[in-house]
Motif scaffolding. Structure first.
Motif, PDB file in Angstrom:
ATOM      1  N   LEU A   1      -9.550 -10.056   2.323  1.00  0.00           N
ATOM      2  CA  LEU A   1      -9.584  -8.591   2.258  1.00  0.00           C
ATOM      3  C   LEU A   1      -8.205  -8.029   1.934  1.00  0.00           C
ATOM      4  O   LEU A   1      -8.066  -7.107   1.124  1.00  0.00           O
ATOM      5  CB  LEU A   1     -10.078  -8.009   3.581  1.00  0.00           C
ATOM      6  CG  LEU A   1     -11.561  -8.177   3.925  1.00  0.00           C
ATOM      7  CD1 LEU A   1     -11.854  -7.530   5.273  1.00  0.00           C
ATOM      8  CD2 LEU A   1     -12.448  -7.579   2.845  1.00  0.00           C
ATOM      9  N   VAL A   2      -7.194  -8.588   2.588  1.00  0.00           N
ATOM     10  CA  VAL A   2      -5.826  -8.129   2.358  1.00  0.00           C
ATOM     11  C   VAL A   2      -5.387  -8.447   0.937  1.00  0.00           C
ATOM     12  O   VAL A   2      -4.762  -7.619   0.260  1.00  0.00           O
ATOM     13  CB  VAL A   2      -4.864  -8.755   3.388  1.00  0.00           C
ATOM     14  CG1 VAL A   2      -3.406  -8.502   3.008  1.00  0.00           C
ATOM     15  CG2 VAL A   2      -5.155  -8.208   4.781  1.00  0.00           C
TER      16      VAL A   2
ATOM     17  N   LEU B   1       6.149  -9.805  -3.967  1.00  0.00           N
ATOM     18  CA  LEU B   1       6.548  -9.684  -2.565  1.00  0.00           C
ATOM     19  C   LEU B   1       5.563 -10.433  -1.665  1.00  0.00           C
ATOM     20  O   LEU B   1       4.352 -10.435  -1.900  1.00  0.00           O
ATOM     21  CB  LEU B   1       6.573  -8.221  -2.135  1.00  0.00           C
ATOM     22  CG  LEU B   1       7.666  -7.315  -2.696  1.00  0.00           C
ATOM     23  CD1 LEU B   1       7.418  -5.883  -2.240  1.00  0.00           C
ATOM     24  CD2 LEU B   1       9.045  -7.790  -2.247  1.00  0.00           C
ATOM     25  N   LYS B   2       6.081 -11.042  -0.619  1.00  0.00           N
ATOM     26  CA  LYS B   2       5.204 -11.604   0.407  1.00  0.00           C
ATOM     27  C   LYS B   2       4.917 -10.488   1.402  1.00  0.00           C
ATOM     28  O   LYS B   2       5.822 -10.004   2.083  1.00  0.00           O
ATOM     29  CB  LYS B   2       5.869 -12.796   1.098  1.00  0.00           C
ATOM     30  CG  LYS B   2       4.969 -13.491   2.125  1.00  0.00           C
ATOM     31  CD  LYS B   2       5.591 -14.783   2.610  1.00  0.00           C
ATOM     32  CE  LYS B   2       4.759 -15.451   3.698  1.00  0.00           C
ATOM     33  NZ  LYS B   2       3.370 -15.738   3.287  1.00  0.00           N
ATOM     34  N   VAL B   3       3.674 -10.075   1.480  1.00  0.00           N
ATOM     35  CA  VAL B   3       3.345  -8.905   2.295  1.00  0.00           C
ATOM     36  C   VAL B   3       2.632  -9.256   3.598  1.00  0.00           C
ATOM     37  O   VAL B   3       2.333  -8.369   4.393  1.00  0.00           O
ATOM     38  CB  VAL B   3       2.483  -7.900   1.491  1.00  0.00           C
ATOM     39  CG1 VAL B   3       3.263  -7.348   0.306  1.00  0.00           C
ATOM     40  CG2 VAL B   3       1.176  -8.539   1.040  1.00  0.00           C
TER      41      VAL B   3
ATOM     42  N   ILE C   1      -2.363  -3.376   4.574  1.00  0.00           N
ATOM     43  CA  ILE C   1      -2.945  -3.451   3.232  1.00  0.00           C
ATOM     44  C   ILE C   1      -4.353  -4.035   3.345  1.00  0.00           C
ATOM     45  O   ILE C   1      -4.562  -5.246   3.237  1.00  0.00           O
ATOM     46  CB  ILE C   1      -2.052  -4.300   2.306  1.00  0.00           C
ATOM     47  CG1 ILE C   1      -0.648  -3.693   2.224  1.00  0.00           C
ATOM     48  CG2 ILE C   1      -2.647  -4.413   0.911  1.00  0.00           C
ATOM     49  CD1 ILE C   1       0.332  -4.515   1.444  1.00  0.00           C
ATOM     50  N   PHE C   2      -5.307  -3.159   3.643  1.00  0.00           N
ATOM     51  CA  PHE C   2      -6.710  -3.573   3.740  1.00  0.00           C
ATOM     52  C   PHE C   2      -7.575  -2.315   3.707  1.00  0.00           C
ATOM     53  O   PHE C   2      -7.106  -1.207   3.965  1.00  0.00           O
ATOM     54  CB  PHE C   2      -6.983  -4.376   5.013  1.00  0.00           C
ATOM     55  CG  PHE C   2      -6.610  -3.655   6.286  1.00  0.00           C
ATOM     56  CD1 PHE C   2      -7.468  -2.730   6.881  1.00  0.00           C
ATOM     57  CD2 PHE C   2      -5.387  -3.907   6.905  1.00  0.00           C
ATOM     58  CE1 PHE C   2      -7.126  -2.065   8.046  1.00  0.00           C
ATOM     59  CE2 PHE C   2      -5.029  -3.250   8.069  1.00  0.00           C
ATOM     60  CZ  PHE C   2      -5.895  -2.327   8.646  1.00  0.00           C
TER      61      PHE C   2
ATOM     62  N   LYS D   1      -7.248  -8.769  -1.710  1.00  0.00           N
ATOM     63  CA  LYS D   1      -7.942  -7.880  -2.642  1.00  0.00           C
ATOM     64  C   LYS D   1      -7.268  -6.520  -2.698  1.00  0.00           C
ATOM     65  O   LYS D   1      -7.051  -5.960  -3.778  1.00  0.00           O
ATOM     66  CB  LYS D   1      -9.407  -7.734  -2.225  1.00  0.00           C
ATOM     67  CG  LYS D   1     -10.215  -6.845  -3.164  1.00  0.00           C
ATOM     68  CD  LYS D   1     -11.699  -6.916  -2.868  1.00  0.00           C
ATOM     69  CE  LYS D   1     -12.057  -6.249  -1.577  1.00  0.00           C
ATOM     70  NZ  LYS D   1     -13.536  -6.126  -1.398  1.00  0.00           N
ATOM     71  N   GLU D   2      -6.892  -6.002  -1.533  1.00  0.00           N
ATOM     72  CA  GLU D   2      -6.229  -4.699  -1.497  1.00  0.00           C
ATOM     73  C   GLU D   2      -4.812  -4.785  -2.051  1.00  0.00           C
ATOM     74  O   GLU D   2      -4.296  -3.816  -2.617  1.00  0.00           O
ATOM     75  CB  GLU D   2      -6.206  -4.160  -0.069  1.00  0.00           C
ATOM     76  CG  GLU D   2      -5.513  -2.826   0.105  1.00  0.00           C
ATOM     77  CD  GLU D   2      -6.089  -1.718  -0.778  1.00  0.00           C
ATOM     78  OE1 GLU D   2      -5.314  -0.827  -1.173  1.00  0.00           O
ATOM     79  OE2 GLU D   2      -7.303  -1.746  -1.080  1.00  0.00           O
ATOM     80  N   ARG D   3      -4.178  -5.933  -1.903  1.00  0.00           N
ATOM     81  CA  ARG D   3      -2.833  -6.129  -2.460  1.00  0.00           C
ATOM     82  C   ARG D   3      -2.850  -5.901  -3.971  1.00  0.00           C
ATOM     83  O   ARG D   3      -1.960  -5.236  -4.526  1.00  0.00           O
ATOM     84  CB  ARG D   3      -2.342  -7.536  -2.136  1.00  0.00           C
ATOM     85  CG  ARG D   3      -0.927  -7.859  -2.598  1.00  0.00           C
ATOM     86  CD  ARG D   3      -0.564  -9.287  -2.200  1.00  0.00           C
ATOM     87  NE  ARG D   3      -1.317 -10.248  -2.980  1.00  0.00           N
ATOM     88  CZ  ARG D   3      -0.904 -10.812  -4.120  1.00  0.00           C
ATOM     89  NH1 ARG D   3       0.281 -10.485  -4.627  1.00  0.00           N
ATOM     90  NH2 ARG D   3      -1.645 -11.687  -4.763  1.00  0.00           N
ATOM     91  N   VAL D   4      -3.856  -6.425  -4.637  1.00  0.00           N
ATOM     92  CA  VAL D   4      -3.977  -6.241  -6.085  1.00  0.00           C
ATOM     93  C   VAL D   4      -4.223  -4.774  -6.422  1.00  0.00           C
ATOM     94  O   VAL D   4      -3.624  -4.226  -7.361  1.00  0.00           O
ATOM     95  CB  VAL D   4      -5.109  -7.129  -6.639  1.00  0.00           C
ATOM     96  CG1 VAL D   4      -5.343  -6.848  -8.124  1.00  0.00           C
ATOM     97  CG2 VAL D   4      -4.781  -8.612  -6.429  1.00  0.00           C
ATOM     98  N   LYS D   5      -5.081  -4.119  -5.654  1.00  0.00           N
ATOM     99  CA  LYS D   5      -5.370  -2.703  -5.900  1.00  0.00           C
ATOM    100  C   LYS D   5      -4.131  -1.843  -5.648  1.00  0.00           C
ATOM    101  O   LYS D   5      -3.892  -0.859  -6.360  1.00  0.00           O
ATOM    102  CB  LYS D   5      -6.526  -2.244  -5.020  1.00  0.00           C
ATOM    103  CG  LYS D   5      -7.865  -2.849  -5.389  1.00  0.00           C
ATOM    104  CD  LYS D   5      -8.978  -2.318  -4.499  1.00  0.00           C
ATOM    105  CE  LYS D   5     -10.327  -2.895  -4.901  1.00  0.00           C
ATOM    106  NZ  LYS D   5     -11.423  -2.376  -4.024  1.00  0.00           N
ATOM    107  N   THR D   6      -3.347  -2.218  -4.641  1.00  0.00           N
ATOM    108  CA  THR D   6      -2.112  -1.483  -4.353  1.00  0.00           C
ATOM    109  C   THR D   6      -1.137  -1.618  -5.509  1.00  0.00           C
ATOM    110  O   THR D   6      -0.485  -0.640  -5.911  1.00  0.00           O
ATOM    111  CB  THR D   6      -1.470  -1.995  -3.052  1.00  0.00           C
ATOM    112  OG1 THR D   6      -2.368  -1.761  -1.958  1.00  0.00           O
ATOM    113  CG2 THR D   6      -0.155  -1.290  -2.770  1.00  0.00           C
TER     114      THR D   6
END
Length: 226
Positions: free
Chosen positions: A73-74, A105-107, A166-167, A76-81
């Motif tokens: 989930l995180v 970046l490592k988030v 980030i989710f 997927k949202e990382r790409v959208k961010t």
């Protein structure tokens, strides 16, 4: 007048924990001792909360498949961010210089950390009016205080902690079978680290520069020059 001040050593320890707290992303796989985890959760539960509503709820993730699902989930949202950052940059400057940099970046450290916790606002929050009639977001402020307590306690215990935001909260809530009116606001990575960042990671990587306190303090009225 009675002196309520801590000893000099105790005062120094409090300020050291504040100064050396870091939003950690790199972890060692070593487990966190159960008694230390309990102490850190107790620190969270000692946080102030508006109207004593104690809106924090903690879900400890011990199932490997659930941990992997949260990571997906995180990610997927990382790409959208990254896409949203690029769109903003293009609108503001006509050049997207940040989206690719963000993806490097490592988030989060979800798959590596010793403990994974999801922190959520409780359900039935509308019933808590004390202190929230004009500022309903004070429930989030209260949970944030609890998370900060955890961060400082973890640092004092020599553990790192990272707050992942980030989710998609609806997707995460569904995954964890939360009531519809509860809301996850943090995925917390907690665990042992090889070292703490000397500066916040986003400063060390050149993503951002911290502003000085002088730019944040005003007197009597809003200072438009800041």
């Amino acid at each position: 007048m009675q002196n309520h001040k801590f000893s000099d050593i105790e005062v120094a320890a409090v300020y050291r924990a504040i100064a050396e707290r870091r939003d950690m992303r790199h972890f060692l796989p070593n487990p966190v001792a159960p008694e230390i985890l309990t102490k850190i959760l107790h620190a969270a539960h000692h946080a102030p909360s508006v109207g004593l509503m104690q809106p924090w709820r903690f879900i400890r993730i011990t199932d490997t498949n659930t941990r992997k699902a949260i990571h997906q989930l995180v990610d997927k949202e990382r790409v959208k961010t990254a896409q949203a950052i690029g769109e903003y940059e293009n609108t503001a400057t006509g050049v997207d210089s940040k989206s690719a940099e963000f993806l490097r970046l490592k988030v989060e450290g979800i798959l590596e950390c010793g403990e994974l916790l999801v922190v959520s606002l409780c359900d039935k929050r509308d019933g808590h009016v004390f202190g929230r009639r004009t500022l309903p977001e004070m429930d989030i402020a209260s949970v944030s205080c609890a998370i900060q307590n955890m961060w400082l306690a973890a640092r004092a215990e020599g553990l790192g902690m990272g707050w992942v935001s980030i989710f998609d909260p609806v997707e995460l809530g569904t995954l964890l079978n939360m009531p519809a009116d509860a809301k996850p606001i943090a995925v917390l990575c907690l665990g042992h680290v090889s070292s703490f960042y000397k500066e916040p990671m986003l400063v060390e990587t050149g993503w951002a520069t911290a502003k000085p306190l002088a730019e944040m303090v005003m007197e009597n009225t809003w200072d438009t020059s800041k």
